[in-house]
Structure formats: structure tokens, C-alpha cells
Design a protein around this motif. Structure first.
Motif, PDB file in Angstrom:
ATOM      1  N   VAL A 106       0.868  -1.182   0.000  1.00 59.46           N
ATOM      2  CA  VAL A 106       0.000   0.000   0.000  1.00 59.46           C
ATOM      3  C   VAL A 106       0.904   1.231   0.000  1.00 59.46           C
ATOM      4  O   VAL A 106       1.885   1.285   0.739  1.00 59.46           O
ATOM      5  CB  VAL A 106      -0.924   0.012   1.243  1.00 59.46           C
ATOM      6  N   VAL A 107       0.554   2.222  -0.797  1.00 59.10           N
ATOM      7  CA  VAL A 107       1.347   3.449  -0.877  1.00 59.10           C
ATOM      8  C   VAL A 107       1.105   4.280   0.379  1.00 59.10           C
ATOM      9  O   VAL A 107      -0.032   4.591   0.719  1.00 59.10           O
ATOM     10  CB  VAL A 107       0.975   4.265  -2.135  1.00 59.10           C
ATOM     11  N   GLU A 108       2.169   4.629   1.070  1.00 57.60           N
ATOM     12  CA  GLU A 108       2.106   5.479   2.255  1.00 57.60           C
ATOM     13  C   GLU A 108       2.269   6.949   1.891  1.00 57.60           C
ATOM     14  O   GLU A 108       1.616   7.806   2.454  1.00 57.60           O
ATOM     15  CB  GLU A 108       3.196   5.090   3.259  1.00 57.60           C
ATOM     16  N   SER A 109       3.178   7.236   0.962  1.00 62.78           N
ATOM     17  CA  SER A 109       3.408   8.612   0.525  1.00 62.78           C
ATOM     18  C   SER A 109       4.174   8.581  -0.789  1.00 62.78           C
ATOM     19  O   SER A 109       4.625   7.522  -1.237  1.00 62.78           O
ATOM     20  CB  SER A 109       4.199   9.405   1.577  1.00 62.78           C
ATOM     21  N   ILE A 110       4.301   9.753  -1.387  1.00 62.45           N
ATOM     22  CA  ILE A 110       5.089   9.904  -2.608  1.00 62.45           C
ATOM     23  C   ILE A 110       6.187  10.909  -2.305  1.00 62.45           C
ATOM     24  O   ILE A 110       5.923  12.004  -1.820  1.00 62.45           O
ATOM     25  CB  ILE A 110       4.221  10.414  -3.779  1.00 62.45           C
ATOM     26  N   THR A 168       9.240   8.625  -6.296  1.00 61.72           N
ATOM     27  CA  THR A 168       9.299   7.326  -5.626  1.00 61.72           C
ATOM     28  C   THR A 168       8.123   7.151  -4.692  1.00 61.72           C
ATOM     29  O   THR A 168       7.824   8.029  -3.888  1.00 61.72           O
ATOM     30  CB  THR A 168      10.614   7.198  -4.822  1.00 61.72           C
ATOM     31  N   ALA A 169       7.473   6.006  -4.813  1.00 64.77           N
ATOM     32  CA  ALA A 169       6.370   5.682  -3.901  1.00 64.77           C
ATOM     33  C   ALA A 169       6.953   5.011  -2.668  1.00 64.77           C
ATOM     34  O   ALA A 169       7.727   4.060  -2.781  1.00 64.77           O
ATOM     35  CB  ALA A 169       5.376   4.761  -4.590  1.00 64.77           C
ATOM     36  N   VAL A 170       6.610   5.518  -1.504  1.00 63.69           N
ATOM     37  CA  VAL A 170       7.018   4.894  -0.244  1.00 63.69           C
ATOM     38  C   VAL A 170       5.875   3.960   0.141  1.00 63.69           C
ATOM     39  O   VAL A 170       4.740   4.386   0.290  1.00 63.69           O
ATOM     40  CB  VAL A 170       7.266   5.946   0.850  1.00 63.69           C
ATOM     41  N   VAL A 171       6.187   2.664   0.258  1.00 67.43           N
ATOM     42  CA  VAL A 171       5.133   1.668   0.459  1.00 67.43           C
ATOM     43  C   VAL A 171       5.360   0.888   1.753  1.00 67.43           C
ATOM     44  O   VAL A 171       6.447   0.882   2.314  1.00 67.43           O
ATOM     45  CB  VAL A 171       5.077   0.675  -0.734  1.00 67.43           C
ATOM     46  N   ARG A 172       4.300   0.238   2.199  1.00 70.84           N
ATOM     47  CA  ARG A 172       4.388  -0.707   3.305  1.00 70.84           C
ATOM     48  C   ARG A 172       3.709  -1.988   2.837  1.00 70.84           C
ATOM     49  O   ARG A 172       2.839  -1.962   1.976  1.00 70.84           O
ATOM     50  CB  ARG A 172       3.744  -0.162   4.570  1.00 70.84           C
TER      51      ARG A 172
END
Length: 157
Positions: free
Chosen positions: A138-142, A146-150
Motif C-alpha cells: 500500500v502506498v504510504e506517501s510519494i 518514488t512511492a514509499v510503500v508498506r
């Protein structure tokens, strides 16, 4: 009509036109309310009111329109706004799958639910390992491009 009354009427007409043109470029419903006030001053001048009374009528009308009509117009226009987030903001919370596996030194890639492929890295705050190919995230932030995911947690039965 005397020359003075004609000049007064022409000044009001010019003011209405100038304020109307400014409103076309700003689109914030301030100058159109001022133009309507100037139109009130024009009507008063055409009826035969002295210049000072025309100016008072224009000012009062503009203030009433700014205080009562403009907020309602802005509220009415905001009701039909799209409530969905768009652009980068619309990506936050979007699910995806890992398309290129992450390593500890290099980011990977994720394919999001909307079909886009983004460079991605794991959220540093998450105590998770680097996700393998096909892992649901799931995308946490952009951050930049770059997508920061968990890693997406599986729902409990």
C-alpha cells in the motif's frame, strides 16, 4: 441630461467594464460584485442622483454583494466539486504489487491498482523486510518520483 451627467454615466460605464474584465482574469467573484455595485451607481446617476449619492449607492451595494451573495455563490460552486483526490494525492493509500523486488541498497518497482508502475522503496518506519516479487503493498506517501510503500497486512478471518 447635462454634460456633467453624461460624464458621470460614462465613468460608471467604464468602471463596470474594467471591473468586469478584471473578474474574467481573476475568477474569484470579488470584481464582479464591485462591478455590480458600479452598475448600481450608474443606475443612480441615470436617474439623476448627484455623484456623491451615486458613489454611496455603489459602495453599499458592492459591500452587500460581497458580504451576502459572494459567500453563497462560492459555497454553491463548491458543492459540485469532485470529492476524490487526484494526482499524487490520489495515490496515497492505493494498493499495488511489487513488480521489481527491492534490495537493501536499491529501490524496486510497484504496479499500482490504477495500472501505473512507480519506483518504490519500503517505508523506513516500518520494521518490515524488503518485499519479494508479487507482494501486496500500500502506498504510504510519494517522495519525488518514488512511492514509499508498506507491506499490506492480510485481513484477519
Amino acid at each position: 441630461m447635462t454634460i456633467t451627467e453624461w460624464v458621470q454615466a460614462l465613468v460608471w460605464i467604464a468602471l463596470v467594464l474594467v471591473l468586469g474584465v478584471v473578474e474574467v482574469f481573476t475568477l474569484d467573484f470579488i470584481f464582479i460584485m464591485l462591478a455590480a455595485g458600479a452598475a448600481g451607481g450608474l443606475i443612480a446617476a441615470l436617474i439623476g442622483a448627484p455623484w456623491w449619492l451615486s458613489a454611496i449607492i455603489a459602495a453599499v451595494l458592492a459591500l452587500v454583494l460581497l458580504g451576502l451573495v459572494r459567500p453563497r455563490v462560492l459555497q454553491a460552486l463548491g458543492r459540485n466539486a469532485d470529492p476524490h483526490r487526484t494526482g499524487v494525492e490520489g495515490l496515497v493509500g492505493m494498493p499495488g504489487t511489487v513488480a521489481v523486488a527491492f534490495t537493501s541498497s536499491a529501490p524496486g518497482q510497484v504496479r499500482l491498482a490504477n495500472g501505473e508502475t512507480w519506483s518504490a522503496r519500503i517505508d523506513a518506519a516500518a520494521p518490515e523486510r524488503a518485499p519479494a516479487l508479487g507482494t501486496h503493498v500500500v502506498v504510504e506517501s510519494i517522495e519525488g518520483s518514488t512511492a514509499v510503500v508498506r507491506i499490506q497486512q492480510k485481513a484477519a478471518p
